[in-house]
Design a protein around this motif. Sequence first.
Motif, short mmCIF file in Angstrom:
data_model
loop_
_atom_site.label_atom_id
_atom_site.label_comp_id
_atom_site.label_asym_id
_atom_site.label_seq_id
_atom_site.Cartn_x
_atom_site.Cartn_y
_atom_site.Cartn_z
N UNK A 98 38.67 52.04 48.39
CA UNK A 98 37.95 50.91 47.77
C UNK A 98 38.46 50.59 46.37
N UNK A 99 39.70 50.93 46.11
CA UNK A 99 40.28 50.63 44.81
C UNK A 99 40.84 49.21 44.83
N UNK A 100 40.38 48.37 43.93
CA UNK A 100 40.77 46.95 43.96
C UNK A 100 42.13 46.68 43.33
N UNK A 101 42.67 47.65 42.56
CA UNK A 101 43.96 47.48 41.90
C UNK A 101 44.00 46.21 41.03
N UNK A 102 42.84 45.86 40.49
CA UNK A 102 42.76 44.71 39.60
C UNK A 102 42.76 43.37 40.29
N UNK A 103 42.68 43.34 41.62
CA UNK A 103 42.75 42.08 42.36
C UNK A 103 41.39 41.61 42.89
N UNK A 104 40.37 42.40 42.68
CA UNK A 104 39.03 42.00 43.10
C UNK A 104 38.74 42.18 44.57
N UNK A 105 39.61 42.88 45.29
CA UNK A 105 39.38 43.15 46.72
C UNK A 105 39.20 44.66 46.89
N UNK A 106 38.04 45.04 47.36
CA UNK A 106 37.70 46.46 47.45
C UNK A 106 37.79 47.01 48.86
N UNK A 107 38.58 46.40 49.70
CA UNK A 107 38.80 46.92 51.04
C UNK A 107 37.58 46.84 51.91
N UNK A 108 37.28 47.88 52.68
CA UNK A 108 36.16 47.85 53.63
C UNK A 108 34.80 47.58 53.00
N UNK A 109 34.65 47.93 51.73
CA UNK A 109 33.36 47.75 51.06
C UNK A 109 33.33 46.48 50.21
N UNK A 110 34.31 45.62 50.38
CA UNK A 110 34.45 44.47 49.50
C UNK A 110 33.19 43.59 49.47
N UNK A 111 32.67 43.23 50.64
CA UNK A 111 31.51 42.33 50.68
C UNK A 111 30.25 43.00 50.13
N UNK A 112 30.08 44.28 50.42
CA UNK A 112 28.94 45.00 49.87
C UNK A 112 29.00 45.04 48.35
N UNK A 113 30.17 45.28 47.83
CA UNK A 113 30.34 45.37 46.37
C UNK A 113 30.08 44.03 45.71
N UNK A 114 30.67 42.95 46.27
CA UNK A 114 30.50 41.63 45.66
C UNK A 114 29.09 41.08 45.85
N UNK A 115 28.36 41.60 46.81
CA UNK A 115 26.96 41.18 46.96
C UNK A 115 26.14 41.56 45.74
N UNK A 116 26.63 42.55 44.97
CA UNK A 116 25.93 43.00 43.77
C UNK A 116 26.43 42.30 42.51
N UNK A 117 27.34 41.36 42.64
CA UNK A 117 27.90 40.70 41.46
C UNK A 117 26.83 40.09 40.54
N UNK A 118 25.86 39.32 41.06
CA UNK A 118 24.85 38.75 40.15
C UNK A 118 24.05 39.82 39.41
N UNK A 119 23.67 40.87 40.11
CA UNK A 119 22.92 41.96 39.48
C UNK A 119 23.77 42.66 38.43
N UNK A 120 25.04 42.91 38.76
CA UNK A 120 25.95 43.56 37.82
C UNK A 120 26.19 42.68 36.59
N UNK A 121 26.34 41.38 36.80
CA UNK A 121 26.52 40.48 35.67
C UNK A 121 25.29 40.47 34.78
N UNK A 122 24.11 40.52 35.39
CA UNK A 122 22.86 40.54 34.62
C UNK A 122 22.74 41.82 33.79
N UNK A 123 23.10 42.96 34.40
CA UNK A 123 22.92 44.24 33.72
C UNK A 123 24.09 44.60 32.82
#
Length: 459
Positions: free
Chosen positions: A112-137
């Motif tokens: 799940x290492x994105x290598x700076x490209x914003x793609x986290x492999x198999x967990x990519x969608x799960x990770x990006x689903x938290x983007x709004x919460x992560x941006x808030x916190x």
Amino acid sequence: MAFDANLTLPRPPVPDTTATEKTLLTVVGLGLLALLTVAFDADAGRARLSFWAGVLLLSAGTLGWAWYTFGRQPAGVLQDNLWLRASSSRGAVAWLTAVVLTGFYVVLYWFSNDNGQGNFGPLNQLIHALDPFSQWLRHKPSDQWFLYGTFYTLAVLLMGGRALWKYRHSPYQRIRTASVMFFQLGFAFLLPGLLLAFQRPEYYFSYFWPLKYDYLFPGTVSYLLKDGGPALGVFMVFWGAAMSFVGTPILTYFFGKRWYCSWVCGCGGLAETAGDPYRHLSDKSRAAWRWEVRIIYTVLVLIVALTALLWLGASGAVPALQAVTEPLSKAYGFAIGSVFSGVIGVGFYPLMGARVWCRFGCPMAAYLGLLQKHFSRFRITTNGAQCISCGNCSNVCEMGIDVKQYAQRGEPIIRASCVGCGMCSTACPRGVLNLENGPTEGRYQGSQLIHADSLRILS
């Protein structure tokens, strides 16, 4: 197998699951299913909706099931049928759970290492689903470690709620459970996120060297001093060093290792909450204890030696060390920090009990254990005259201590591995076991251990 006197038909040893319990467990299952679908949903908006729907269903189902299972029954330690259920007796459900947990950790750590490209492999969608919460916190997009921290904290909070229902009759267990929930949510999740929001280093004030091994590495110290600012950076370095070498010995002297392992540490917090259904699986054999001693103190020696070598190399006194210490630190991080503490430490909960990492690999537990055994006022006193040899105390000890053997002889329990969770005392039907802090004089003299100035903590 028990028989009904009237019908002479065999009754099942495990009670049938009621319709209400099935419904609540179905809600939990739907929550997990919703989270699973997120990983395969290319639509970001729908994936985000499914993620939070899954979290809501999972939370409601878990807390509802905990209330229905434990909240409606008389208070007390309920350990019925643990060795008859496939989920808690190393059966098919337990093995499936272990495979899923282990697989998740493997994917998280190494795929799940994105290598700076914003793609986290198999967990990519799960990770990006938290983007709004992560941006808030944190004021930054989500990554695999934010997903992990969110799931970890959620597990501690939900299963902590279960523990509060299950052990509601014990003031000590209620306070202890609330404590690990507080430190996980506040100090291991929210506070590090807020530090990032203010563009400061992500620092965990509830973790110390040698558990958080890199906090006293030269590179980390330099980073904290540089990016933390002239005040906060110095405080972070001071806090980590002071707690490791001053605060830890003092607190352990007065309270034993329980002040950290059972009240503060996130590893212990997950074990005491999410791992509670598996506490009886810890191996109590002499052979297991021998392996425990060999492995855990080896890990402690390794991290002490590695830290010393890193500082020696950074000083320039031995230039050749600089080419060696970096690979050594990476090897330690992979083998101990990732494989042992993560993959094995959590993935093996359903097979070896919840404290596999704490018992066999944690260098902080080894450090605290040495202080507890030789310098601490903490001990568990016993009254052998009242022991009925029921074995409840040994059954609930997740550190592999055969507590019953001490209770039968009326001997105090002063073991380096004991985390002071107090479950043995809570499970004892006769009040034989008591957690106490008292003078070190006479600490090995059985019944003479109870002094007038001892602090007696009843469960």
